[in-house]
Design an enzyme around this catalytic site. Structure first.
Site, PDB file in Angstrom:
ATOM      1  NE  ARG A 289     -20.370   4.496   0.006  1.00 52.88           N
ATOM      2  CZ  ARG A 289     -19.235   4.580  -0.179  1.00 52.88           C
ATOM      3  NH1 ARG A 289     -18.129   4.456   0.702  1.00 52.88           N
ATOM      4  NH2 ARG A 289     -18.887   4.411  -1.513  1.00 52.88           N
TER       5      ARG A 289
ATOM      6  CG  ASP B 279     -16.681   8.110   4.254  1.00 55.70           C
ATOM      7  OD1 ASP B 279     -15.987   7.309   4.146  1.00 55.70           O
ATOM      8  OD2 ASP B 279     -16.595   9.141   3.488  1.00 55.70           O
TER       9      ASP B 279
ATOM     10  CG  HIS C 167     -12.870   8.527   2.225  1.00 52.69           C
ATOM     11  ND1 HIS C 167     -13.994   8.136   2.110  1.00 52.69           N
ATOM     12  CD2 HIS C 167     -12.264   7.806   0.903  1.00 52.69           C
ATOM     13  CE1 HIS C 167     -14.226   7.405   1.295  1.00 52.69           C
ATOM     14  NE2 HIS C 167     -13.238   7.344   0.524  1.00 52.69           N
TER      15      HIS C 167
ATOM     16  NE  ARG D  69      -3.558   0.803   2.155  1.00 51.13           N
ATOM     17  CZ  ARG D  69      -4.062   1.232   3.534  1.00 51.13           C
ATOM     18  NH1 ARG D  69      -3.694   0.651   4.626  1.00 51.13           N
ATOM     19  NH2 ARG D  69      -4.459   2.434   3.400  1.00 51.13           N
TER      20      ARG D  69
HETATM   21  N1  LIG Z   1     -12.779  10.003  -2.269  1.00 51.55           N
HETATM   22  C1  LIG Z   1     -13.766   9.270  -2.448  1.00 51.55           C
HETATM   23  O1  LIG Z   1     -14.674   9.033  -1.752  1.00 51.55           O
HETATM   24  C2  LIG Z   1     -13.675   8.256  -3.719  1.00 51.55           C
HETATM   25  C3  LIG Z   1     -14.731   7.307  -4.064  1.00 51.55           C
HETATM   26  C4  LIG Z   1     -14.411   6.544  -4.953  1.00 51.55           C
HETATM   27  C5  LIG Z   1     -13.067   6.340  -5.667  1.00 51.55           C
HETATM   28  N2  LIG Z   1     -12.185   7.356  -5.239  1.00 51.55           N
HETATM   29  C6  LIG Z   1     -10.847   7.237  -5.722  1.00 51.55           C
HETATM   30  O2  LIG Z   1     -10.773   7.841  -7.031  1.00 51.55           O
HETATM   31  C7  LIG Z   1      -9.769   7.457  -7.831  1.00 51.55           C
HETATM   32  C8  LIG Z   1     -10.156   7.196  -9.174  1.00 51.55           C
HETATM   33  O3  LIG Z   1     -10.834   6.112  -9.243  1.00 51.55           O
HETATM   34  P1  LIG Z   1     -11.392   5.426 -10.673  1.00 51.55           P
HETATM   35  O4  LIG Z   1     -12.178   4.307 -10.115  1.00 51.55           O
HETATM   36  O5  LIG Z   1     -12.115   6.647 -11.398  1.00 51.55           O
HETATM   37  O6  LIG Z   1      -9.955   4.930 -11.148  1.00 51.55           O
HETATM   38  P2  LIG Z   1      -9.821   4.607 -12.861  1.00 51.55           P
HETATM   39  O7  LIG Z   1      -8.562   3.810 -12.884  1.00 51.55           O
HETATM   40  O8  LIG Z   1     -11.251   4.288 -13.393  1.00 51.55           O
HETATM   41  O9  LIG Z   1      -9.462   5.954 -13.256  1.00 51.55           O
HETATM   42  C9  LIG Z   1      -8.167   6.553 -13.078  1.00 51.55           C
HETATM   43  C10 LIG Z   1      -7.983   7.619 -14.285  1.00 51.55           C
HETATM   44  O10 LIG Z   1      -6.909   8.418 -13.770  1.00 51.55           O
HETATM   45  C11 LIG Z   1      -6.158   8.516 -15.171  1.00 51.55           C
HETATM   46  N3  LIG Z   1      -4.656   9.031 -14.829  1.00 51.55           N
HETATM   47  C12 LIG Z   1      -3.683   7.996 -14.216  1.00 51.55           C
HETATM   48  N4  LIG Z   1      -2.718   8.888 -14.179  1.00 51.55           N
HETATM   49  C13 LIG Z   1      -2.769  10.309 -14.662  1.00 51.55           C
HETATM   50  C14 LIG Z   1      -1.996  11.154 -14.756  1.00 51.55           C
HETATM   51  N5  LIG Z   1      -0.757  11.260 -14.651  1.00 51.55           N
HETATM   52  N6  LIG Z   1      -2.808  12.452 -15.628  1.00 51.55           N
HETATM   53  C15 LIG Z   1      -4.036  12.291 -15.779  1.00 51.55           C
HETATM   54  N7  LIG Z   1      -5.053  11.124 -15.766  1.00 51.55           N
HETATM   55  C16 LIG Z   1      -4.075  10.118 -15.120  1.00 51.55           C
HETATM   56  C17 LIG Z   1      -6.249   7.121 -15.905  1.00 51.55           C
HETATM   57  O11 LIG Z   1      -5.882   7.127 -17.250  1.00 51.55           O
HETATM   58  C18 LIG Z   1      -7.765   6.776 -15.659  1.00 51.55           C
HETATM   59  O12 LIG Z   1      -8.410   7.158 -16.767  1.00 51.55           O
HETATM   60  C19 LIG Z   1      -8.917   6.223  -6.953  1.00 51.55           C
HETATM   61  O13 LIG Z   1      -7.917   6.900  -6.349  1.00 51.55           O
HETATM   62  C20 LIG Z   1     -10.244   5.842  -6.169  1.00 51.55           C
HETATM   63  O14 LIG Z   1      -9.643   5.281  -4.944  1.00 51.55           O
HETATM   64  C21 LIG Z   1     -12.523   8.043  -4.285  1.00 51.55           C
END
Ligand SMILES: NC(=O)c1ccc[n+]([C@@H]2O[C@H](COP(=O)([O-])OP(=O)(O)OC[C@H]3O[C@@H](n4cnc5c(N)ncnc54)[C@H](O)[C@@H]3O)[C@@H](O)[C@H]2O)c1
Length: 308
Positions: free
Chosen positions: A155, A152, A179, A92
């Site tokens: 939810r 959260d 979170h 991680r």
């Molecule tokens: N804060 C919250 O409550 C919450 C909830 C859900 C997901 N998330 C987080 O959101 C993030 C995205 O999740 P996801 O499911 O959309 O992932 P995903 O893999 O579907 O999308 C990530 C995107 O980032 C792009 N990317 C990677 N490196 C990049 C860069 N240097 N510049 C520009 N784009 C870049 C990738 O090409 C991809 O399209 C994750 O870290 C996930 O854990 C947060």
């Protein structure tokens, strides 16, 4: 251009599951004049922009395009939802270091073009990503906001409302802290129109566990979570763009918050055009205070281990 004519612009960086659903949510609700999509996978941004533009005859006049970092120059809000997934055998901490490196390169680009906008961070671990982005940017913390425990708390409110057969919008209840696994429920302050919740200790435990572990369940079922987080990000953007002064549980820099300092955590904040206008000082009980400290200590430990 006079400020009355200034078009509102939101840039979304990382249009994967979360970023593209957020863009679509902003579009459906006609929140902005201009929506810019940026992704390392340029084709994904181009495809999404085309697909969304073809829906405009059913919607309104939002201008959507696949852009570049220069487009951040006029942005009111830059939402960062970029991220990479864990490689097999990767710890991680290693994953976190890779995501921080990505954020550093994104922040460098954004800062070249934008000096006065608001950075809204959603990538996980969101509190740590927000803290590093704030440090890197040298912007006032008020303009670097994490989505925090807004999702959260939604939810939590949904599950309480479902149990009590009350509309979740009428449930006043908060999740604060990280979170993630060390977040905590504020049962001492939860209420419906000022009346106490009629829930057994067993029900409360079940509701909190389901809240805390919701993402694991959804990811196991379909690989990612994106609808509710998109609505939460839309909610934060709206509070900013409409200067609402809405109280939202976003991740912000804490300074002597019940003795917790120098860490980003989700707590109720007043959010308006300036970003986090105010951090609300909640009257939490001693047990909750202890859990908040544990959550902060966990994140500070992680920050130290990456900084070494
Ligand atoms: N804060 C919250 O409550 C919450 C909830 C859900 C997901 N998330 C987080 O959101 C993030 C995205 O999740 P996801 O499911 O959309 O992932 P995903 O893999 O579907 O999308 C990530 C995107 O980032 C792009 N990317 C990677 N490196 C990049 C860069 N240097 N510049 C520009 N784009 C870049 C990738 O090409 C991809 O399209 C994750 O870290 C996930 O854990 C947060």
């Amino acid at each position: 251009m006079s400020s009355a004519l200034k078009k509102t612009r939101v840039v979304i960086i990382g249009v994967g599951a979360v970023g593209s659903t957020t863009a679509y949510t902003l579009l459906l609700r006609s929140r902005v004049d201009e929506l810019v999509l940026i992704d390392a996978n340029k084709n994904k941004a181009i495809g999404d922009a085309l697909d969304m533009n073809h829906g405009l005859p059913f919607l309104g006049k939002t201008k959507v395009w696949a852009g570049s970092y220069e487009d951040c120059s006029d942005a009111d809000i830059i939402v960062i939802t970029a991220g990479v997934a864990q490689r097999s055998g990767e710890s991680r901490i290693e994953l976190l270091k890779r995501n921080i490196a990505i954020y550093e390169s994104i922040t460098d680009e954004v800062l070249k073009y934008n000096k006065a906008g608001i950075l809204l961070i959603a990538s996980n671990p969101v509190d740590i990503m927000s803290y590093f982005t704030w440090k890197k940017s040298s912007w006032p913390f008020q303009r670097v906001i994490g989505s925090g425990t807004l999702l959260d708390s939604a939810r939590f409110r949904y599950l309480i409302g479902d149990k009590l057969a009350i509309d979740s919008r009428s449930i006043h209840a908060h999740i604060i802290g990280e979170h993630g696994d060390s977040e905590l429920p504020l049962w001492s302050l939860a209420n419906i129109a000022g009346t106490e919740l009629t829930l057994s200790e067993e029900d409360k435990q079940k509701i909190f566990t389901s809240t805390r572990d919701a993402a694991y369940k959804i990811i196991e079922a379909k690989g990612a979570t994106y609808y509710a987080i998109a609505l939460a990000l839309d909610r934060i953007c709206t509070a900013i763009l409409k200067n609402e002064a809405a109280v939202l549980n976003v991740s912000t820099l804490l300074t002597n918050y019940h003795g917790v300092s120098d860490v980003y955590l989700g707590v109720p904040c007043v959010v308006d055009r300036s970003g986090v206008r105010e951090v609300l000082n909640l009257k939490i009980n001693e047990d909750e205070k202890q859990l908040l400290h544990l959550s902060a200590d966990k994140l500070k430990g992680l920050i130290r281990s990456i900084s070494m």
